[in-house]
Design an enzyme around this catalytic site. Structure first.
Site, PDB file in Angstrom:
ATOM      1  N   GLU A  91     -25.929   2.706 -57.893  1.00  0.00           N
ATOM      2  CA  GLU A  91     -26.218   1.409 -57.291  1.00  0.00           C
ATOM      3  C   GLU A  91     -26.900   1.605 -55.944  1.00  0.00           C
ATOM      4  O   GLU A  91     -26.492   2.461 -55.150  1.00  0.00           O
ATOM      5  CB  GLU A  91     -24.937   0.587 -57.082  1.00  0.00           C
ATOM      6  N   GLU A 130     -16.207   2.474 -57.901  1.00  0.00           N
ATOM      7  CA  GLU A 130     -15.734   2.125 -56.558  1.00  0.00           C
ATOM      8  C   GLU A 130     -14.215   2.009 -56.503  1.00  0.00           C
ATOM      9  O   GLU A 130     -13.652   1.051 -55.967  1.00  0.00           O
ATOM     10  CB  GLU A 130     -16.415   0.847 -56.081  1.00  0.00           C
TER      11      GLU A 130
END
Length: 539
Positions: A328, A187
């Site tokens: 995720e 991220e």
């Protein structure tokens, strides 16, 4: 907001805890066995159901990684055995390095920390599981000691440090077989939500290239292993769309890899719609076509959106031989608000895993070790018991109960309809907002050295619905908002106005919504004051 911060739950509340003295034992020797190299489709099928060992090796106290700093117990072989016994075949292990990296020019990683990482990897690897190891918290501005910052001024130093750290980690694991996958980062973006900025995206692309080159050059099995590469914020839209993502070249890979095969995977995350998956309130607790209460179901992000979104990774990467890993996904526990919530959490997980399988992607559920209200946990890591068997069963069944369908192999001749953005659109209040009525606001602050996270719950205590709202408040001197969610915020300091998002603009009488932000501070981590909703002072 980056999922690592928002999904951490207990993370920032506990970040100030003293560093717990976990014992870093010596690692067991890694297997040097070389297995047959798998093609992209074989790899995805063999990885099966995946699970994240979240909020452990990426946890830190005052910038020093510690697996117990965010409230989880020391990781044990017994925990990994329980996860395996539940049907999972892949474990993703997020790792932060932060203050365990020494000074330049060598940037030596603390040997005890490297040994502990390898020891935890071996808990899974020696059981025949796939293990995905990534660099996790080093790229978050909100984390004390972070340094992998794509808009930092001195990129030469950032890139040199990044290369040196990965060189050491890759060397540590060079003899492991194809059951180990390395992931470059997590991220990574500039912390500002909205379209990616070109300079930062260019640096992210450069980090990925450095990662691939560095790992390959360490030799051994690293020359042929699968490497996992994310785009901007590990976001599907910003990785598949025309926003600047560039696949690294794999010029140093082993000559044993057939020229028509890849050894790079694409990393993406999926938490849509966020008001169901992660927003910490009781407004949206149901998901999918089986939802029984329309008022509890988001207006977007259902099965059709999920299919459209996952098809983008298929069209962009899988058709070119690059497998995809949804590293995720998941949804928090909202059974406090709706006793049927776990049914929809299981439906959501099953749909995501099935859709990913359909489009050539493997998956790993995000588990932060936290059970109960707003937790992602599937297991109790202290008692080694299963806490969400329904979700686990849904995941395992979705992976193994059906044969993948064959997605289209040709590109549509016409441009497909534009799908909703991954982040729900925001909207200003309507011209007739329906009045302010009466309101109540509660806020909580979780602070660390120079940063904080603020959560604000707004409740309409009036007798009529509010259609469109602005919440004004004053930040303490020295605080500056760096990221926010569930509202738009302007300006970033002083007297701030938060404007509703498109999905939470209506507050029924007695209804509430929760918004929040991250802020930097210069010593004053106090709560905001002077709340007014549409001009009316709130209690």
């Amino acid at each position: 907001m980056s999922t690592t911060v928002r999904k951490a739950g207990l993370a920032f509340a506990a970040a100030a805890l003293a560093l717990t003295g976990a014992v870093y034992g010596m690692t067991r020797p890694a297997s040097a066995e070389v297995t047959a190299q798998l093609t992209a489709s074989q790899l995805v099928a063999d990885m099966g159901a995946g699970w994240n060992l979240g909020n452990q090796l990426e946890a830190n106290a005052n910038g020093i990684p510690s697996e117990t700093a965010w409230g989880n117990p020391v990781i044990t072989q017994a925990l990994i055995n329980r996860v395996k016994a539940s049907g999972f075949k892949t474990i993703r292990i997020p790792v932060s390095y932060l203050g365990n990296i020494g000074a330049g020019p060598g940037y030596t990683v603390n040997s005890a920390w490297l040994n502990r990482i390898a020891e935890v990897v071996n808990y899974a690897y020696n059981q025949g599981l796939y293990v995905v190891v990534n660099m996790h918290g080093d790229g978050y501005k909100s984390v004390n000691g972070s340094w992998l910052i794509c808009d930092a001024a001195d990129q030469t130093t950032v890139k040199d440090k990044y290369q040196k750290v990965w060189q050491q980690v890759a060397t540590k694991f060079q003899s492991y077989n194809d059951h180990l996958v390395l992931e470059s980062m997590n991220e990574e973006f500039d912390g500002q939500y909205g379209n990616p900025t070109s300079p930062c995206y260019s640096n992210i692309n450069a980090y990925n290239q450095i990662f691939v080159d560095t790992v390959r050059k360490t030799g051994g099995n690293n020359a042929a292993r699968w490497l996992l590469i994310p785009g901007w914020n590990t976001n599907i839209e910003y990785t598949t769309g025309n926003y600047g993502f560039v696949l690294p070249t794999d010029r140093n890979r082993s000559s044993s890899i057939p020229s028509n095969e890849q050894r790079l995977m694409i990393s993406v995350h999926y938490y849509d719609p966020w008001d169901f998956a992660g927003q910490e309130d009781g407004n949206i607790t149901q998901w999918g076509s089986a939802a029984k209460n329309p008022a509890k179901k988001s207006t977007w992000g259902q099965e059709d959106y999920m299919d459209t979104t996952m098809k983008k990774v298929y069209d962009t990467f899988v058709t070119r031989g690059y497998p995809v890993f949804v590293g995720e996904y998941g949804s928090i526990d909202k059974t406090t608000y709706d006793s049927s919530n776990n049914t929809y959490r299981a439906n959501y997980a099953k749909a995501l895993v099935s859709t990913a399988k359909k489009y050539g992607a493997a998956t790993a559920y995000w588990d932060n070790g936290y059970n109960g209200q707003h937790g992602f946990g599937l297991f109790d890591r202290s008692s080694l018991t299963v806490t969400q068997q329904g979700i686990i069963t849904a995941i395992i069944n979705a992976v193994g109960s059906s044969t993948p369908t064959t997605p289209p192999t040709t590109t549509p001749t016409s441009k497909p309809p534009t799908s909703p953005p991954t982040t729900p659109p925001t909207s200003a209040p309507t011209s007739n907002p329906g009045g302010a009525g009466a309101c109540r606001v509660s806020s909580t602050i979780s602070a660390w050295n120079t940063g904080l996270t603020s959560s604000i719950t707004i409740t309409n205590t009036g007798t009529a619905a509010i259609n469109g709202w602005t919440l004004t408040f004053t930040l303490p001197t020295g605080q500056t908002i760096v990221a926010g969610w569930s509202a738009t915020y302007a300006p970033a300091s002083g007297a701030v106005t938060a404007t509703n998002a498109g999905y939470n603009g209506t507050l029924a009488a007695g209804g509430s919504t929760t918004i929040g932000y991250q802020a930097n501070h210069t010593g004053n981590a106090g709560a905001p004051t002077g709340f007014k909703l549409n001009g009316t002072t709130c209690s």
